[in-house]
Design a protein around this motif. Sequence first.
Motif, PDB file in Angstrom:
ATOM      1  N   UNK A 312      36.940  38.721  95.059  1.00 42.43           N
ATOM      2  CA  UNK A 312      37.235  40.011  94.433  1.00 42.43           C
ATOM      3  C   UNK A 312      38.692  40.417  94.663  1.00 42.43           C
ATOM      4  N   UNK A 313      39.155  40.248  95.900  1.00 47.11           N
ATOM      5  CA  UNK A 313      40.544  40.610  96.211  1.00 47.11           C
ATOM      6  C   UNK A 313      41.503  39.686  95.483  1.00 47.11           C
ATOM      7  N   UNK A 314      41.222  38.394  95.552  1.00 44.11           N
ATOM      8  CA  UNK A 314      42.123  37.417  94.951  1.00 44.11           C
ATOM      9  C   UNK A 314      42.247  37.636  93.440  1.00 44.11           C
ATOM     10  N   UNK A 315      41.143  37.963  92.800  1.00 42.53           N
ATOM     11  CA  UNK A 315      41.154  38.208  91.356  1.00 42.53           C
ATOM     12  C   UNK A 315      42.040  39.395  90.999  1.00 42.53           C
ATOM     13  N   UNK A 316      41.927  40.474  91.777  1.00 37.69           N
ATOM     14  CA  UNK A 316      42.730  41.665  91.507  1.00 37.69           C
ATOM     15  C   UNK A 316      44.206  41.416  91.762  1.00 37.69           C
ATOM     16  N   UNK A 317      44.513  40.725  92.869  1.00 38.36           N
ATOM     17  CA  UNK A 317      45.920  40.477  93.216  1.00 38.36           C
ATOM     18  C   UNK A 317      46.561  39.519  92.217  1.00 38.36           C
ATOM     19  N   UNK A 318      45.817  38.519  91.779  1.00 37.90           N
ATOM     20  CA  UNK A 318      46.363  37.609  90.765  1.00 37.90           C
ATOM     21  C   UNK A 318      46.612  38.342  89.447  1.00 37.90           C
ATOM     22  N   UNK A 319      45.753  39.284  89.127  1.00 40.79           N
ATOM     23  CA  UNK A 319      45.919  40.030  87.872  1.00 40.79           C
ATOM     24  C   UNK A 319      47.199  40.881  87.906  1.00 40.79           C
ATOM     25  N   UNK A 320      47.451  41.557  89.015  1.00 42.71           N
ATOM     26  CA  UNK A 320      48.654  42.393  89.090  1.00 42.71           C
ATOM     27  C   UNK A 320      49.889  41.533  89.339  1.00 42.71           C
ATOM     28  N   UNK A 321      49.715  40.358  89.987  1.00 44.88           N
ATOM     29  CA  UNK A 321      50.784  39.374  90.075  1.00 44.88           C
ATOM     30  C   UNK A 321      51.872  39.652  91.096  1.00 44.88           C
ATOM     31  N   UNK A 322      51.629  40.540  92.051  1.00 44.30           N
ATOM     32  CA  UNK A 322      52.643  40.847  93.076  1.00 44.30           C
ATOM     33  C   UNK A 322      51.961  40.927  94.438  1.00 44.30           C
ATOM     34  N   UNK A 323      52.735  40.803  95.526  1.00 48.07           N
ATOM     35  CA  UNK A 323      52.140  40.916  96.865  1.00 48.07           C
ATOM     36  C   UNK A 323      51.403  42.241  97.032  1.00 48.07           C
ATOM     37  N   UNK A 324      50.253  42.170  97.683  1.00 49.55           N
ATOM     38  CA  UNK A 324      49.404  43.346  97.870  1.00 49.55           C
ATOM     39  C   UNK A 324      48.950  43.400  99.323  1.00 49.55           C
ATOM     40  N   UNK A 325      48.952  44.595  99.883  1.00 47.80           N
ATOM     41  CA  UNK A 325      48.458  44.785 101.249  1.00 47.80           C
ATOM     42  C   UNK A 325      47.058  45.378 101.162  1.00 47.80           C
ATOM     43  N   UNK A 326      46.099  44.699 101.797  1.00 45.10           N
ATOM     44  CA  UNK A 326      44.688  45.081 101.736  1.00 45.10           C
ATOM     45  C   UNK A 326      44.228  45.516 103.122  1.00 45.10           C
ATOM     46  N   UNK A 327      43.578  46.680 103.216  1.00 47.41           N
ATOM     47  CA  UNK A 327      42.994  47.124 104.478  1.00 47.41           C
ATOM     48  C   UNK A 327      41.615  46.530 104.646  1.00 47.41           C
ATOM     49  N   UNK A 328      41.409  45.755 105.704  1.00 50.96           N
ATOM     50  CA  UNK A 328      40.145  45.040 105.883  1.00 50.96           C
ATOM     51  C   UNK A 328      39.641  45.186 107.307  1.00 50.96           C
ATOM     52  N   UNK A 329      38.341  45.011 107.466  1.00 47.08           N
ATOM     53  CA  UNK A 329      37.722  44.936 108.786  1.00 47.08           C
ATOM     54  C   UNK A 329      37.403  43.466 109.052  1.00 47.08           C
ATOM     55  N   UNK A 330      38.005  42.919 110.101  1.00 50.73           N
ATOM     56  CA  UNK A 330      37.765  41.520 110.457  1.00 50.73           C
ATOM     57  C   UNK A 330      36.710  41.454 111.558  1.00 50.73           C
ATOM     58  N   UNK A 331      35.798  40.505 111.402  1.00 46.76           N
ATOM     59  CA  UNK A 331      34.644  40.408 112.306  1.00 46.76           C
ATOM     60  C   UNK A 331      34.617  39.031 112.973  1.00 46.76           C
ATOM     61  N   UNK A 332      35.397  38.839 114.030  1.00 56.68           N
ATOM     62  CA  UNK A 332      35.375  37.549 114.726  1.00 56.68           C
ATOM     63  C   UNK A 332      34.018  37.299 115.379  1.00 56.68           C
TER      64      UNK A 332
END
Length: 543
Positions: A312-332
């Motif tokens: 989902x993220x990759x699709x949106x970022x590829x569509x806009x075509x520029x670097x994007x900063x995403x706020x995420x929760x990482x679960x090690x």
Amino acid sequence: MSATITPVDVAATSGKEERRVQRLLPGLVRPGAAALAGVLLYLSFPPRPLWWLAVPAFALLGWTLYGRRLRAGFGLGLVAGLAFLLPLLVWTGEEVGPVPWLALVAAESLFVAATGLGIAAVSRLPAWPVFAAAVWILGEAARARFPFGGFPWGKVAFGQADGVFLSLAAAGGTPLLGFAVVLCGFGLYEALRLVLAHRAARTTATTARRGPVAVAALAVLAPVAGALAAQPLVSVAAEDGTATVAAIQGNVPRLGLDFNAQRRAVLDNHADRTKQLADDVAAGKVAQPDFVLWPENSSDLDPYRNPDARTAIDSAVRRIGVPTVVGAVLTPDTGPLRNTLVQWDPRRGPVATYDKRHVQPFGEYIPMRSFVRIFNKDVDRVRRDFGPGEKVGVFDLAGTRVGMATCYEAAFDWAVRDTVTHGARLISVPSNNATFGFSEMTYQQLAMDRVRAVEHSRTVVVPVTSGVSAIILPDGGIVRQSRMFTPDALVAEVPLRSSLTPATRMGTLPEAALAAVAVGGLGWVAFGAVRRSAHRRKAAANQ
């Protein structure tokens, strides 16, 4: 046989009650004034544009504390703190009930009470408004550090985003800005006190003018003059060109703590709004951004472990075509969770991360969990604590170095300054305020971000899940702003700056200097008390 009540008995009883009320009223005047001072200080904070109320608030507090004994100063300070913080922080109980709100207010008000004690102690010193204002800043400094890393919310400086003193943030940061406001208030009271004292003493007209005018010039006019002198430090000129930035506000499916239960819906909202922005760019409706900023918690699904989230993220970022900063929760697999900002490249995917360094106690982790559970079972909503990061967050986004301070971190001087001293030309404060509904919290935080923009002379971009998102120029002015709980994409061309303000260069030095003034004043009072006590003992021994 029934008793007979005569008119004389009624008159005697009424007289006793009247005398009791008359004795009680003088004792209520100063506590009432302290409470009114706290309410005025609260009203000076956003979303109200009444920043100037802070000055009469401290003038009234000065009258309340002047010449009081230490115990009275503590009690009056506690009253003022409660009257200020109870309404200011009511949003902290928005979804978890009144117990956490009241506990936080009680704890923070103790700092204000101790500050009131200190102000009462120095109020008999020459030039006492200077010492008293420094004591207030010392109290704020302590509150910003203890306990659990501190809670700076409610610093006087954060209510001054629209005020005439704002430029002082660039000269000496939030401590100097707050000191100027408090000094003005105490100085105003001292000027009025001297005027009334001279009139009561029936001194000559010349003497009546000189004292109050001198005090007013020092304590009232000097901070105003200082703010005017600091105006050249405030600039929106582009020193390193410009960048076109986009802030995405995807919105949340519903308010409150349970919005996290619909994590995929939140992610899809931000992805869809980014794709809509790409369509608007293609249609020529808005400019192509150089980079895009998503809010904190825009993907509470770990994109490193969840293929659907990554897609989902990759699709949106590829569509806009520029670097994007995403706020995420990482679960090690082991250890604490991470509140992380991920730099996402349209071709290479995630390329860099920043872990939030100052995680929020009782929100992102629960100190003393078993003890706190006794009072509020909502602590178990935080099933797994978040852990703090260690590295300063500065991303290179299409050639622009962007500093990252996640939400709560904007309240802490060091967390924002570090990004600028590490080369940030622009600051981003990704936030998530959905938990706090339509409360004043988001406007209070936005005011902090505006003060930070002036303090470091940087554009500040604030993407928020549910609003208010904003793009703020280095002079604190807002050029784009969203509405709450409304999907939006804010796009603007903003100046990039690399010069360092005196506040950025000096760091904690202004705060340390004001703390030293406060400690010096308190030490002066303590030394005088010891000398007087020794003199009395000596005199008693000689009798």
